[in-house]
Design an enzyme around this catalytic site. Structure first.
Site, PDB file in Angstrom:
ATOM      1  CE1 TYR A  61      -3.284  -2.766   0.208  1.00 60.17           C
ATOM      2  CE2 TYR A  61      -3.722  -2.195   2.484  1.00 60.17           C
ATOM      3  CZ  TYR A  61      -4.001  -2.960   1.382  1.00 60.17           C
ATOM      4  OH  TYR A  61      -4.990  -3.913   1.432  1.00 60.17           O
ATOM      5  CG  PHE A 216     -13.843  -5.703  -3.206  1.00 62.31           C
ATOM      6  CD1 PHE A 216     -13.074  -4.580  -2.917  1.00 62.31           C
ATOM      7  CD2 PHE A 216     -13.488  -6.460  -4.311  1.00 62.31           C
ATOM      8  CE1 PHE A 216     -11.992  -4.227  -3.708  1.00 62.31           C
ATOM      9  CE2 PHE A 216     -12.400  -6.111  -5.105  1.00 62.31           C
ATOM     10  CZ  PHE A 216     -11.654  -4.994  -4.804  1.00 62.31           C
ATOM     11  N   PRO A 217     -16.589  -5.282   0.959  1.00 58.82           N
ATOM     12  CG  PRO A 217     -16.557  -4.009   2.917  1.00 58.82           C
ATOM     13  CD  PRO A 217     -15.680  -4.444   1.766  1.00 58.82           C
ATOM     14  CG  LEU A 218     -20.066  -1.416   1.461  1.00 51.12           C
ATOM     15  CD1 LEU A 218     -19.863   0.062   1.722  1.00 51.12           C
ATOM     16  CD2 LEU A 218     -21.424  -1.876   1.981  1.00 51.12           C
ATOM     17  N   GLY A 219     -19.189  -4.395  -2.376  1.00 51.40           N
ATOM     18  CA  GLY A 219     -18.965  -4.527  -3.806  1.00 51.40           C
ATOM     19  C   GLY A 219     -17.721  -3.755  -4.189  1.00 51.40           C
ATOM     20  N   PRO A 223     -15.323  -3.178 -12.930  1.00 51.24           N
ATOM     21  CG  PRO A 223     -14.656  -2.415 -15.029  1.00 51.24           C
ATOM     22  CD  PRO A 223     -14.110  -2.753 -13.664  1.00 51.24           C
TER      23      PRO A 223
END
Length: 304
Positions: A61, A216-219, A223
């Site tokens: 990171y 990605f807990p919310l997507g 794409p």
């Protein structure tokens, strides 16, 4: 340690022999604050003030930038459990900003880099980022490494005291089963209300006492990956409960399984506070049943 007067966001759960708040913080987005170090440090300090004591990071990171922030921001009395990951390295100037680093010697070098940038003698938890599943990189050529060979070097570093505990990321069900004898404390896979292909993997983690730490807990903005915040049932629940769609998506994860630990990331103090507040949202049985009935629409995506 976190003050006894500070609420524990989302309640508490076990991780690597510690008890941590179920809502933690994922530090990846701090890369965006590269030109505003003071704001990044203030965000981390605010997280600790709000009871966050589980922070997820990686040497890749910002090529050590984020680890440097964590080293500077947190004091021993904050009691923050830092979890890092290995399996990729920075790829400056490349089409993709990361390149696979799966070979045992690369995993060892990455752990050493984490020790240096965090300025610690031991990284409490290190996740082995496999390239078998989920969105992102795929291994090719000499980067296709058997998980047993990787776990051999990870357990050796644990025996040496460089790693406190071992986790896995982007792992398959078979991969986790093979890894169980090594003593796995957490699994990080892409998982959300609208992307639940790993339900069997989650159940295995629950049975084995392994923390489930979804990324990605919310997507995702990738794409093809559906977004939780665009789901009609989530929008309706948010309106009825007086919360934001993001908060509903996070709260659903906490309600879904007791071994879920969240690490939502943000570079914004307001979003940080909203994410932590999601840990206090009570979802009634009828709303929970409606959310549970949302179909999973996972997408398999490769970026390299």
């Amino acid at each position: 340690m976190t003050s006894s007067n500070t609420p524990r966001p989302g309640g508490v759960g076990p991780l690597a022999g510690r008890t941590v708040s179920r809502v933690g913080y994922g530090a990846m987005q701090l890369e965006r604050l590269h030109d505003d170090r003071s704001a990044a440090l203030a965000l981390l300090r605010r997280a600790a003030e709000l009871g966050v004591d589980h922070v997820d990071t990686a040497q890749f990171y910002g090529d050590g930038f984020v680890n440097g922030l964590i080293r500077e921001a947190f004091r021993p009395e904050d009691g923050v459990l830092v979890v890092s990951k290995v399996g990729a390295d920075p790829n400056p100037g490349g089409r993709i900003r990361l390149r696979p680093a799966q070979r045992p010697e690369e995993l060892r070098a990455s752990v050493e880099d984490n020790l240096m940038s965090l300025d610690v003698d031991q990284v409490p938890v290190v996740n082995l980022r496999r390239l078998d599943a989920g969105p992102g990189l795929r291994a090719e050529g000499d980067q296709v490494v058997d998980i047993d060979d990787q776990l051999a070097v990870m357990t050796a570093m644990r025996d040496e005291g460089k790693i406190g505990a071992i986790g896995l990321s982007s792992v398959t069900l078979d991969g986790l089963r093979r890894a169980l004898p090594a003593g796995i404390v957490c699994v990080q896979n892409a998982y959300s209300l609208v992307a639940r292909d790993d339900e069997e993997l989650l159940r295995l983690c629950l049975a084995e006492g392994i923390a489930w730490v979804p990324y990605f807990p919310l997507g995702s903005a990738f794409p093809g990956i559906p977004k939780v915040t665009e789901e009609p049932a989530v929008l309706a629940a948010a309106e009825s409960l007086g919360s934001s769609p993001s908060q509903i998506g996070l709260a659903w994860l906490l309600h879904h399984a007791p071994n879920v630990l969240l690490i939502p990331g943000t570079g914004d103090a307001g979003h940080l506070e909203a994410n932590i507040a999601a840990g206090s949202i009570a979802i009634d049985d009828a709303t929970l049943a409606t959310l549970d009935a949302v179909p999973s629409r996972s997408a398999e995506i490769s970026l390299g």
